[in-house]
Design a protein around this motif. Sequence first.
Motif, PDB file in Angstrom:
ATOM      1  N   ASP A 190      26.055  25.728  51.162  1.00  0.00           N
ATOM      2  CA  ASP A 190      27.451  25.518  50.787  1.00  0.00           C
ATOM      3  C   ASP A 190      27.615  24.049  50.430  1.00  0.00           C
ATOM      4  O   ASP A 190      27.135  23.173  51.148  1.00  0.00           O
ATOM      5  N   THR A 191      28.254  23.763  49.314  1.00  0.00           N
ATOM      6  CA  THR A 191      28.387  22.377  48.872  1.00  0.00           C
ATOM      7  C   THR A 191      29.835  21.902  48.979  1.00  0.00           C
ATOM      8  O   THR A 191      30.758  22.702  49.057  1.00  0.00           O
TER       9      THR A 191
ATOM     10  N   ASN B   4      33.576  22.722  57.323  1.00  0.00           N
ATOM     11  CA  ASN B   4      34.399  23.941  57.278  1.00  0.00           C
ATOM     12  C   ASN B   4      33.614  25.200  57.601  1.00  0.00           C
ATOM     13  O   ASN B   4      34.131  26.122  58.227  1.00  0.00           O
TER      14      ASN B   4
ATOM     15  N   THR C  46      33.212  27.857  50.371  1.00  0.00           N
ATOM     16  CA  THR C  46      32.801  28.040  51.764  1.00  0.00           C
ATOM     17  C   THR C  46      33.104  29.446  52.274  1.00  0.00           C
ATOM     18  O   THR C  46      32.270  30.056  52.954  1.00  0.00           O
TER      19      THR C  46
ATOM     20  N   ASP D  57      28.382  20.095  53.463  1.00  0.00           N
ATOM     21  CA  ASP D  57      29.701  19.465  53.343  1.00  0.00           C
ATOM     22  C   ASP D  57      30.105  18.897  54.701  1.00  0.00           C
ATOM     23  O   ASP D  57      30.232  19.644  55.671  1.00  0.00           O
TER      24      ASP D  57
END
Length: 280
Positions: free
Chosen positions: A125-126, A44, A17, A40
Amino acid sequence: VTLIISAIGRKGGITKTSTATNLAAACARAGLFTVFIETDGQGNASEIMGVEKSDAFYKLILKDAKWEEMLVPVPDKFMGMRDMRFVMLPASNLTSEVESHADTAQNMIRRIRQLRGVADVVILDTSPGLTNVHVGCYLVSDYVYLPTTTEQFSVSSLDSAFELLEQAKRIGGTAYPAAQVFGILPNRYNWKENDAREKLGEIKGGYKRKCRIFDPIENSVAWHDSCTRQLSIYALSEAPRNLPGLSFSRPAARKAMQQFDVFAQSVIELAKPVAEAVGT
Ligand SMILES: Nc1ncnc2c1ncn2[C@@H]1O[C@H](COP(=O)(O)OP(=O)(O)OP(=O)(O)O)[C@@H](O)[C@H]1O
Ligand SMILES: [Mg+2]
């Protein structure tokens, strides 16, 4: 004609992230129309960028929501510049429903492909797991990159990331060719630690024939300040000296930014010809 790139990895806390959000900031600062997609549910990335968490990702993928109603502008503060074309799609708790839904990978491909020819670069983003969302990321992206710390479990999880990519390639077949690996980005490196140097050697020895391996980004308190202050590493390195409560020094922030920027510029190089070709 849009570069789609994802930060991936099987393990938690490997700096997916922080690198993905800063990569997006770098792209936007380079003048590219940048769309950041948070997949996600922890949210975050929203926290880091200073955006309110929401279930926009869920609504877009499972409820057929409109892009223009779901995307939110990334604050200028995070970017450290005004008037850039930089938007993001936040995620929150309902991401768990997307993760387990049978249509997710198909829907992700269909929806995210709608940005082709519109955005210059799309960055995803994962989360650290393996769900249908991850399969979707592997299949919709042109490239994935693998951030890693120079610790045992982080390095040993690189193999499983490569395996998953192979799996996604089988699932996607010829209709949906899976992403290529752009490179491995070693992060939080401490060259004074024997163990870290050893692990960096393992990464170089083990993967240099498979993909590019970037020079490591050092462990630095500037990154902590950057993430908690909702300032990209670029904005932090330009922040006024007297910003209260920061533990960073200006030279430390500049050094962190310059190390990261080598990686960011190589992604921008990849995205730019694409952006110019469509005349955006
Ligand atoms: N170069 C660096 N030096 C020091 N700290 C760093 C550096 N890069 C990232 N960090 C810190 O490492 C922590 C983990 O990073 P991050 O949240 O990006 O990892 P992640 O892979 O996204 O984690 P998760 O699996 O929970 O999604 C954060 O607190 C971040 O500020
Ligand atoms: Mg993360």
